[in-house]
Design a protein around this motif. Sequence first.
Motif, PDB file in Angstrom:
ATOM      1  N   GLU A 155      -1.093  -7.516   7.270  1.00 33.29           N
ATOM      2  CA  GLU A 155      -0.934  -6.456   6.307  1.00 33.29           C
ATOM      3  C   GLU A 155      -1.202  -7.141   4.875  1.00 33.29           C
ATOM      4  O   GLU A 155      -1.871  -6.610   4.199  1.00 33.29           O
ATOM      5  CB  GLU A 155       0.618  -5.591   5.920  1.00 33.29           C
ATOM      6  CG  GLU A 155       1.026  -4.729   7.298  1.00 33.29           C
ATOM      7  CD  GLU A 155      -0.045  -3.538   7.242  1.00 33.29           C
ATOM      8  OE1 GLU A 155      -0.555  -3.438   6.187  1.00 33.29           O
ATOM      9  OE2 GLU A 155      -0.054  -2.754   8.025  1.00 33.29           O
ATOM     10  N   HIS A 156      -0.615  -8.293   4.704  1.00 35.28           N
ATOM     11  CA  HIS A 156      -0.942  -8.988   3.641  1.00 35.28           C
ATOM     12  C   HIS A 156      -2.433  -9.407   3.386  1.00 35.28           C
ATOM     13  O   HIS A 156      -3.088  -9.326   2.448  1.00 35.28           O
ATOM     14  CB  HIS A 156      -0.134 -10.333   3.441  1.00 35.28           C
ATOM     15  CG  HIS A 156      -0.129 -11.117   1.991  1.00 35.28           C
ATOM     16  ND1 HIS A 156       1.253 -11.484   1.894  1.00 35.28           N
ATOM     17  CD2 HIS A 156      -0.858 -11.024   1.071  1.00 35.28           C
ATOM     18  CE1 HIS A 156       0.957 -12.044   0.539  1.00 35.28           C
ATOM     19  NE2 HIS A 156      -0.198 -11.696  -0.042  1.00 35.28           N
ATOM     20  N   TRP A 157      -2.943  -9.904   4.670  1.00 35.89           N
ATOM     21  CA  TRP A 157      -4.474 -10.105   4.695  1.00 35.89           C
ATOM     22  C   TRP A 157      -5.225  -9.082   4.328  1.00 35.89           C
ATOM     23  O   TRP A 157      -6.195  -9.043   3.530  1.00 35.89           O
ATOM     24  CB  TRP A 157      -4.568 -10.871   6.074  1.00 35.89           C
ATOM     25  CG  TRP A 157      -6.258 -10.879   6.391  1.00 35.89           C
ATOM     26  CD1 TRP A 157      -7.091 -11.736   6.033  1.00 35.89           C
ATOM     27  CD2 TRP A 157      -6.934  -9.598   7.107  1.00 35.89           C
ATOM     28  NE1 TRP A 157      -8.443 -11.213   6.401  1.00 35.89           N
ATOM     29  CE2 TRP A 157      -8.222 -10.247   7.069  1.00 35.89           C
ATOM     30  CE3 TRP A 157      -6.375  -8.658   7.765  1.00 35.89           C
ATOM     31  CZ2 TRP A 157      -9.256  -9.411   7.715  1.00 35.89           C
ATOM     32  CZ3 TRP A 157      -7.739  -7.882   8.225  1.00 35.89           C
ATOM     33  CH2 TRP A 157      -8.761  -8.363   8.328  1.00 35.89           C
ATOM     34  N   LYS A 188       0.848  -1.285  -0.026  1.00 36.99           N
ATOM     35  CA  LYS A 188       0.043  -0.011  -0.124  1.00 36.99           C
ATOM     36  C   LYS A 188       0.945   1.426  -0.039  1.00 36.99           C
ATOM     37  O   LYS A 188       0.544   2.268  -0.326  1.00 36.99           O
ATOM     38  CB  LYS A 188      -0.928  -0.009   1.116  1.00 36.99           C
ATOM     39  CG  LYS A 188      -0.355   0.071   2.623  1.00 36.99           C
ATOM     40  CD  LYS A 188      -1.413   0.015   3.673  1.00 36.99           C
ATOM     41  CE  LYS A 188      -0.707  -0.135   4.792  1.00 36.99           C
ATOM     42  NZ  LYS A 188      -1.567  -0.372   6.243  1.00 36.99           N
ATOM     43  N   TRP A 189       2.318   1.097   0.238  1.00 32.29           N
ATOM     44  CA  TRP A 189       3.080   2.321   0.176  1.00 32.29           C
ATOM     45  C   TRP A 189       4.183   2.270  -0.887  1.00 32.29           C
ATOM     46  O   TRP A 189       5.283   2.362  -0.617  1.00 32.29           O
ATOM     47  CB  TRP A 189       3.767   2.416   1.945  1.00 32.29           C
ATOM     48  CG  TRP A 189       2.806   2.847   2.783  1.00 32.29           C
ATOM     49  CD1 TRP A 189       2.171   2.284   3.784  1.00 32.29           C
ATOM     50  CD2 TRP A 189       2.283   4.300   2.864  1.00 32.29           C
ATOM     51  NE1 TRP A 189       1.451   3.096   4.678  1.00 32.29           N
ATOM     52  CE2 TRP A 189       1.415   4.050   4.014  1.00 32.29           C
ATOM     53  CE3 TRP A 189       2.283   5.285   2.003  1.00 32.29           C
ATOM     54  CZ2 TRP A 189       0.792   5.580   4.448  1.00 32.29           C
ATOM     55  CZ3 TRP A 189       1.904   6.617   2.333  1.00 32.29           C
ATOM     56  CH2 TRP A 189       0.829   6.491   3.614  1.00 32.29           C
ATOM     57  N   SER A 190       3.688   1.395  -1.929  1.00 28.76           N
ATOM     58  CA  SER A 190       4.513   1.310  -2.988  1.00 28.76           C
ATOM     59  C   SER A 190       5.691   0.234  -2.897  1.00 28.76           C
ATOM     60  O   SER A 190       6.636   0.183  -3.785  1.00 28.76           O
ATOM     61  CB  SER A 190       5.190   2.577  -3.688  1.00 28.76           C
ATOM     62  OG  SER A 190       3.982   3.583  -3.969  1.00 28.76           O
ATOM     63  N   GLY A 191       5.550  -0.516  -1.915  1.00 25.92           N
ATOM     64  CA  GLY A 191       6.252  -1.732  -1.807  1.00 25.92           C
ATOM     65  C   GLY A 191       5.828  -2.789  -2.238  1.00 25.92           C
ATOM     66  O   GLY A 191       5.212  -2.913  -3.268  1.00 25.92           O
ATOM     67  N   SER A 192       6.212  -4.065  -1.684  1.00 29.75           N
ATOM     68  CA  SER A 192       5.692  -5.248  -2.251  1.00 29.75           C
ATOM     69  C   SER A 192       5.626  -6.453  -1.114  1.00 29.75           C
ATOM     70  O   SER A 192       6.264  -6.328  -0.076  1.00 29.75           O
ATOM     71  CB  SER A 192       6.585  -5.977  -3.484  1.00 29.75           C
ATOM     72  OG  SER A 192       7.733  -6.589  -2.767  1.00 29.75           O
ATOM     73  N   HIS A 193       4.586  -7.281  -1.267  1.00 30.51           N
ATOM     74  CA  HIS A 193       4.485  -8.502  -0.158  1.00 30.51           C
ATOM     75  C   HIS A 193       5.916  -9.061  -0.062  1.00 30.51           C
ATOM     76  O   HIS A 193       6.251  -9.307   1.002  1.00 30.51           O
ATOM     77  CB  HIS A 193       3.503  -9.422  -0.594  1.00 30.51           C
ATOM     78  CG  HIS A 193       2.251  -8.709  -0.595  1.00 30.51           C
ATOM     79  ND1 HIS A 193       1.531  -8.042   0.241  1.00 30.51           N
ATOM     80  CD2 HIS A 193       1.056  -9.120  -1.570  1.00 30.51           C
ATOM     81  CE1 HIS A 193       0.268  -7.481  -0.170  1.00 30.51           C
ATOM     82  NE2 HIS A 193       0.181  -8.293  -1.367  1.00 30.51           N
ATOM     83  N   GLU A 194       6.632  -9.117  -1.360  1.00 31.30           N
ATOM     84  CA  GLU A 194       7.772 -10.157  -1.236  1.00 31.30           C
ATOM     85  C   GLU A 194       8.891  -9.143  -0.306  1.00 31.30           C
ATOM     86  O   GLU A 194       9.561  -9.900   0.611  1.00 31.30           O
ATOM     87  CB  GLU A 194       8.428 -10.332  -2.768  1.00 31.30           C
ATOM     88  CG  GLU A 194       7.479 -11.392  -3.337  1.00 31.30           C
ATOM     89  CD  GLU A 194       6.224 -10.529  -3.722  1.00 31.30           C
ATOM     90  OE1 GLU A 194       5.513 -11.355  -4.386  1.00 31.30           O
ATOM     91  OE2 GLU A 194       6.090  -9.590  -3.835  1.00 31.30           O
TER      92      GLU A 194
END
Length: 344
Positions: free
Chosen positions: A241-243, A207-213
């Motif tokens: 956060e992923h959920w 949500k802040w321009s990062g990624s789950h990975e």
Amino acid sequence: MPMFGLGKKKSAATPVQTPSSAPRPSPAPDLATIRGLPKAHTLADHGDPVLAELLGLAEAHDWTALRANLAGYDGHDLSSLVSNVCAQTRDVGQWVPADAADPLAQAVLGADAIERGWEVRTSMRAQHVSQDQFQEFHRMLRVAEDHLYAAVELDPELAAPWYSLMITSRGLQYDLDVKWRRFDALLRRAPGHLGGHRQMLQNLCAKWSGSHEQMHAFAAEAMSGEHGGQLAELVADGHIEHWLHLGDRKGGREYMQQPEVRAELQKAAELTVFRPGYSSPRTPYLAPNLFAMAFGLAGLWTQSVRAFEASAGVVTGRWIYMSGKEPEKFYTNWRNHVIQKASP
């Protein structure tokens, strides 16, 4: 406001994004009360007697005494205390002197400007924030950065300004390399800084321009490192956060109940909230709340009950992720739900 617990306002660091199908467990019967567990409640001081004293000094506008008390802390402790005092005292900027020679005053004024800026922006998604709000928000964050960099120049070893600069870098939408540089600067002054790791996890969220990975890799590395006994809570935070990003309608619950996610949560809990003698600095109830939520979403009912017991009925702000409002009510309902599920 940083993620140290539930204050008077929603977190400045994390806008609320409640999944449309967040779980709604039945509120009756009150099984927690039957088991002798405390009624759900919030604590303005997050269970921290030092913060309680500082809030009293702030209420009295006694900067001399407040500064003297703050000066006895450093690292995560100082960052947490400064941030929470500013989050819960609305007029800090009106009575803390803008002393150009005092790094602690500059750090406090910077943290206060962040809080005031996020009040203007609100916790709404970007599409619901006006251009005027964004302009004032960004202006306040630039004011904060002026104070924070002044603090850095006056006391190069002070960690608290770098913690706050991690928040402004997110609000001002700086590139990820800037966020990493600020995080590295913080760790050079305070290795294992828990609050800084929490903020970096947010910087790496999708949500802040990062990624789950990126987010999960960061949490896993923190858990396996020298300070894993404190930082392993990031694993639970990352999975929540992923959920949240998925929502239940897009497989959020199925994600949480994957064997590898459950195994990571269990490992992280054994290192932290389930470890004998575990104590989280300054905010002892945040990690138990995170794990109670994560284990419940993962369908690990017994573990969720254990985490709820460790929370001692103290509700932290992360429950707004599931409820959107009334975190105490939702905490109560969800605690009853997992107790019922865990019962033979």
